[in-house]
Write an enzyme that holds these catalytic residues in place. Structure first.
Site, PDB file in Angstrom:
ATOM      1  N   ARG A  70       0.631  -1.698  -0.613  1.00 50.06           N
ATOM      2  CA  ARG A  70      -0.051   0.153   0.046  1.00 50.06           C
ATOM      3  C   ARG A  70       0.946   1.274   0.308  1.00 50.06           C
ATOM      4  NH1 ARG A  70      -5.504  -0.989   3.942  1.00 50.06           N
ATOM      5  NH2 ARG A  70      -5.264  -2.964   2.616  1.00 50.06           N
ATOM      6  N   SER A  91      -8.049  -0.345   0.178  1.00 49.20           N
ATOM      7  CA  SER A  91      -8.657  -1.034   1.350  1.00 49.20           C
ATOM      8  C   SER A  91     -10.118   0.279   2.141  1.00 49.20           C
ATOM      9  CB  SER A  91      -7.906  -1.304   2.380  1.00 49.20           C
ATOM     10  OG  SER A  91      -9.376  -2.312   2.969  1.00 49.20           O
ATOM     11  N   HIS A  92      -9.290   0.719   2.864  1.00 49.66           N
ATOM     12  CA  HIS A  92     -10.087   2.362   3.406  1.00 49.66           C
ATOM     13  C   HIS A  92      -9.303   3.145   3.383  1.00 49.66           C
ATOM     14  CE1 HIS A  92      -7.610   0.798   6.009  1.00 49.66           C
ATOM     15  NE2 HIS A  92      -7.454   1.597   6.989  1.00 49.66           N
ATOM     16  N   LYS A  94      -3.154  -6.382  -3.283  1.00 48.62           N
ATOM     17  CA  LYS A  94      -3.188  -7.519  -2.426  1.00 48.62           C
ATOM     18  C   LYS A  94      -3.132  -8.792  -3.429  1.00 48.62           C
ATOM     19  CE  LYS A  94      -7.181  -4.983   0.041  1.00 48.62           C
ATOM     20  NZ  LYS A  94      -7.856  -6.044   1.428  1.00 48.62           N
ATOM     21  N   ASP A 129     -15.768   0.100   3.118  1.00 48.28           N
ATOM     22  CA  ASP A 129     -14.889   0.495   3.344  1.00 48.28           C
ATOM     23  C   ASP A 129     -15.176   0.703   0.938  1.00 48.28           C
ATOM     24  OD1 ASP A 129     -14.147  -1.995   3.190  1.00 48.28           O
ATOM     25  OD2 ASP A 129     -12.207  -1.605   3.552  1.00 48.28           O
ATOM     26  N   ASP A 135     -12.856  -1.443  -0.724  1.00 42.53           N
ATOM     27  CA  ASP A 135     -12.952  -2.376  -1.165  1.00 42.53           C
ATOM     28  C   ASP A 135     -13.816  -3.623  -0.830  1.00 42.53           C
ATOM     29  OD1 ASP A 135     -11.544  -2.854   0.675  1.00 42.53           O
ATOM     30  OD2 ASP A 135     -10.112  -4.558   0.051  1.00 42.53           O
ATOM     31  N   ASP A 185     -14.532  -4.707   2.363  1.00 43.24           N
ATOM     32  CA  ASP A 185     -14.367  -5.709   3.264  1.00 43.24           C
ATOM     33  C   ASP A 185     -14.417  -4.626   4.641  1.00 43.24           C
ATOM     34  OD1 ASP A 185     -12.264  -4.035   3.540  1.00 43.24           O
ATOM     35  OD2 ASP A 185     -11.267  -6.579   3.038  1.00 43.24           O
ATOM     36  N   ARG A 186     -14.671  -4.055   5.130  1.00 45.26           N
ATOM     37  CA  ARG A 186     -15.287  -3.512   5.995  1.00 45.26           C
ATOM     38  C   ARG A 186     -16.408  -2.874   6.147  1.00 45.26           C
ATOM     39  NH1 ARG A 186     -10.069  -0.448   8.458  1.00 45.26           N
ATOM     40  NH2 ARG A 186      -8.589  -1.949   8.499  1.00 45.26           N
ATOM     41  N   THR A 232      -3.388  -9.327  14.424  1.00 39.35           N
ATOM     42  CA  THR A 232      -4.461  -8.554  13.415  1.00 39.35           C
ATOM     43  C   THR A 232      -3.876  -8.659  12.027  1.00 39.35           C
ATOM     44  OG1 THR A 232      -4.067  -6.785  15.301  1.00 39.35           O
ATOM     45  CG2 THR A 232      -4.417  -6.866  12.948  1.00 39.35           C
ATOM     46  N   GLU A 248     -12.701  -9.055  13.527  1.00 39.90           N
ATOM     47  CA  GLU A 248     -11.552  -7.763  14.393  1.00 39.90           C
ATOM     48  C   GLU A 248     -12.654  -6.843  14.543  1.00 39.90           C
ATOM     49  OE1 GLU A 248      -7.660  -8.244  12.441  1.00 39.90           O
ATOM     50  OE2 GLU A 248      -9.260  -8.108  10.174  1.00 39.90           O
ATOM     51  N   SER A 280     -11.451  -4.292  13.178  1.00 40.67           N
ATOM     52  CA  SER A 280     -11.428  -3.032  12.524  1.00 40.67           C
ATOM     53  C   SER A 280     -12.075  -3.040  11.542  1.00 40.67           C
ATOM     54  CB  SER A 280      -9.732  -3.244  12.189  1.00 40.67           C
ATOM     55  OG  SER A 280      -9.820  -4.681  11.649  1.00 40.67           O
ATOM     56  N   LYS A 283     -12.467 -10.923   5.131  1.00 43.22           N
ATOM     57  CA  LYS A 283     -13.952 -10.307   5.964  1.00 43.22           C
ATOM     58  C   LYS A 283     -14.287  -9.500   5.453  1.00 43.22           C
ATOM     59  CE  LYS A 283     -11.015  -5.935   7.011  1.00 43.22           C
ATOM     60  NZ  LYS A 283      -9.936  -6.688   6.421  1.00 43.22           N
TER      61      LYS A 283
HETATM   62  C1  G16 Z   1      -6.282  -4.802   7.157  1.00 36.54           C
HETATM   63  C2  G16 Z   1      -6.451  -6.251   7.077  1.00 36.54           C
HETATM   64  C3  G16 Z   1      -7.020  -6.837   8.184  1.00 36.54           C
HETATM   65  C4  G16 Z   1      -7.165  -5.463   9.473  1.00 36.54           C
HETATM   66  C5  G16 Z   1      -6.536  -4.352   9.237  1.00 36.54           C
HETATM   67  C6  G16 Z   1      -5.255  -4.069  10.238  1.00 36.54           C
HETATM   68  O1  G16 Z   1      -6.903  -3.624   6.681  1.00 36.54           O
HETATM   69  O2  G16 Z   1      -6.880  -7.056   6.165  1.00 36.54           O
HETATM   70  O3  G16 Z   1      -7.516  -7.617   8.496  1.00 36.54           O
HETATM   71  O4  G16 Z   1      -7.693  -5.725  10.807  1.00 36.54           O
HETATM   72  O5  G16 Z   1      -5.621  -4.260   8.084  1.00 36.54           O
HETATM   73  O6  G16 Z   1      -5.064  -2.913  10.268  1.00 36.54           O
HETATM   74  P1  G16 Z   1      -4.174  -1.897  10.700  1.00 36.54           P
HETATM   75  O7  G16 Z   1      -2.424  -2.570  10.199  1.00 36.54           O
HETATM   76  O8  G16 Z   1      -3.834  -0.902   9.753  1.00 36.54           O
HETATM   77  O9  G16 Z   1      -4.536  -1.549  12.175  1.00 36.54           O
HETATM   78  P2  G16 Z   1      -7.599  -3.529   5.232  1.00 36.54           P
HETATM   79  O10 G16 Z   1      -9.646  -3.446   5.339  1.00 36.54           O
HETATM   80  O11 G16 Z   1      -7.204  -3.034   4.923  1.00 36.54           O
HETATM   81  O12 G16 Z   1      -7.545  -4.918   3.944  1.00 36.54           O
END
Ligand code: G16
Length: 545
Positions: free
Chosen positions: A24, A115-116, A128, A279, A281, A283-284, A346, A365, A367, A378
């Site tokens: 990222r 992602s977010h 990813k 979010d 993509d 997943d959140r 995490t 999670e 998050s 997720k």
């Molecule tokens: C990603 C992972 C999640 C994780 C999150 C943690 O989320 O897919 O399993 O909980 O990162 O983020 P951080 O390290 O910032 O706390 P995503 O939605 O960005 O793919």
């Protein structure tokens, strides 16, 4: 003439270390010549049996999505990949990608998303990498990819103009087939297998109002198909439902700070019975009721407690897992259901082996992520449907459901404080201060209790026995409270410090406190110990969940 071209670069990119969830970086960084190509080449070089295999490629539609897909097609053709499945206009949510990888027996998925994180020229981009079980690549593979990218000075691509992919169809490039499918259909049919959409529809059409915020990102078309075309609600139940390359300048992170318009509609204006957001993509998820915010840790607990109401999970629960910083609310449910509850670091990748070996059915999670064995990511819209099905079956409001849950299982007061984009030196100093204090904290007084344990979390995978160390600093108190500190692995600017506070209360205790008040003594004690507000020069966190 079309041909495989070898491109040489002068010096290797040294910064392609995947974080919590893939590579990222800023969009500008990804636009640097050869940057994306070298990472993709590093990925392909680490994959066995690539020749003749099938790959899934898509993304959340952010700026750079289509261009990246075209480049990946050219690189894959040069590597003799057999087939690539892409989606119309390249839109593919992360959970839908996971589903496609599994259903189409693909060897690999490449998902273009940060992602977010915000999108656009001034936002972020990301890649990813998902393996054949549909889930994020495990650390062993991402480390190999990183090592390869460190010294890689060459990549190959097939020099051929890639046709547009705005509608379903197929084309051939070199010996490789490219199939363009409608990315929404297969995901929606998976949801139809898990949920009883008619039951949800009956409840929603009967005076229970909902609003879904797609944050101008990838879930808009999926939500329209589900809520408007299948369930029969009017378009008015959707907001920000057209995917835009810069997400309309929204920060597509579904929390109370960044989805504040939705939060205002539910919490202040009280305009709807139910609200949810996903979010960038998809997943959140964030769940809200009229005057009621559902903490993601509580959402996991509620989902676990109510699987019997969902056709896809009736009598099917084997176990549950949560990441270490996620509150222990779900542990109380697992105890009652007499099923195992696993605690992982995490990152969704840590659930993969547990799901594949059927040790767990549901996982989640703090998050804003919840999911199950239906895919290996997720799944935001899955969580929204899960909540709606529980409410439809119980015929109650979100607030009533939370109160019933807390009075049965007790309430875990919980909050996460994020200090975003602070100077890395300051974040590291705070982290290292606590790390050095940990050995002396045991048996000392902290807040209103004694410290039972203080450590840096490490995890041994129960299946492949891989050990992951340095997964977050924790202070565990005798009264069952916990304080956790981590540095985010998904930010791209400076460092983001995450503090997690948790306090359990018995079911007969007071349940209606504001979490920030309930946790105030822990928050103050940590600040006294580490001088966070002074060192960050911030008198409040950027985001409070
Ligand atoms: C990603 C992972 C999640 C994780 C999150 C943690 O989320 O897919 O399993 O909980 O990162 O983020 P951080 O390290 O910032 O706390 P995503 O939605 O960005 O793919």
């Amino acid at each position: 003439m079309d041909k495989v071209t070898h491109i040489n670069i002068k010096k290797p990119f040294k910064d392609q270390k995947p974080g919590t969830s893939g590579l990222r970086k800023s969009t500008l960084q990804f636009q640097e010549p050869h940057y994306l190509e070298i990472f993709v080449e590093s990925v392909l070089r680490q994959i066995n049996n690539l020749e003749g295999s099938t790959l899934i490629v898509g993304g959340d539609g952010r700026y750079g999505n289509k261009k990246a897909i075209k480049k990946i097609i050219q690189i894959c053709a040069a590597h003799n990949v057999g087939k690539i499945i892409i989606t119309k206009d390249g839109f593919l949510s992360t959970p839908a990608a996971s589903n496609l990888i599994r259903k189409r027996n693909a060897l690999l998925g490449i998902i273009l998303s940060a992602s977010h994180n915000p999108g656009g020229v001034n936002g972020d981009f990301g890649i990813k990498v998902n393996i054949s079980n549909g889930g994020p690549a495990p650390e062993k593979l991402t480390n190999q990819i990183y090592r390869c990218s460190q010294s890689l000075l060459e990549y190959k691509f097939y020099d051929f103009p890639v046709p547009d992919f705005a509608s379903q169809g197929s084309f051939k490039i070199k010996e490789m087939f490219v199939e363009i499918i409608d990315g929404v259909e297969e995901y929606v049919s998976l949801m139809e297998k898990i949920f009883d959409l008619d039951q949800i529809g009956d409840y929603l059409q009967n005076d229970f109002s909902i609003i879904f915020d797609a944050m101008n990102a990838v879930t808009g078309p999926y939500a329209r198909e589900l809520f408007v075309n299948k369930i029969g609600l009017s378009e008015n139940c959707l907001m920000n439902s057209t995917p835009l390359p810069n997400f309309g300048n929204l920060h597509p992170d579904p929390n109370l700070t960044y989805a504040n318009k939705l939060a205002d509609l539910l919490l202040n204006k009280r305009s709807f019975d139910f609200g949810a957001a996903c979010d960038g993509d998809g997943d959140r998820n964030m769940i809200l009721g009229r005057s009621c915010f559902v903490n993601p840790s509580d959402s996991l607990a509620v989902i676990t407690a109510n699987t019997n109401l969902i056709p896809g999970y009736k009598n099917a629960m084997t176990g549950v897992a949560r990441s270490m910083p996620t509150s222990m609310a779900v542990d109380c449910v697992a105890k009652e259901l007499n099923i195992p509850c696993y605690e992982t670091p995490t990152g969704w990748k840590f659930f993969g082996n547990l799901l594949d070996s059927d040790k767990i059915t549901i996982c989640g999670e703090e998050s804003f992520g919840t999911g199950s064995n239906h895919v290996r990511e997720k799944d935001g819209l899955w969580a929204v449907l899960f909540w709606l099905q529980i409410l439809a079956a119980k015929k109650c409001s979100v607030m009533d459901l939370m109160n019933q849950h807390w009075s049965k299982f007790g309430r875990n007061y919980y909050s996460r404080h994020d200090y975003e984009a602070i100077p890395s030196g300051i974040a590291n100093q705070i982290y290292e201060n606590l790390e050095s204090l940990l050995p002396n904290l045991k048996n000392e007084k902290f807040s209103n209790s004694l410290v039972l344990d203080a450590d840096n979390f490490s995890y041994e995978d129960p299946i492949d026995k891989t050990i992951s160390t340095n997964q977050g600093l924790r202070i565990i108190l005798e009264n069952n409270s916990r304080i956790i500190l981590r540095l985010s692995g998904t930010g791209t600017k400076g460092s983001t410090l995450r503090l997690y506070f948790e306090k359990s209360s018995l079911s007969n205790g007071k349940l209606d406190l504001n979490p920030q008040m309930a946790l105030q003594d822990l928050i103050t004690s940590l600040d006294d110990l580490l001088n966070i507000s002074t060192l960050t020069k911030m008198n409040r966190p950027t985001v409070i969940t």
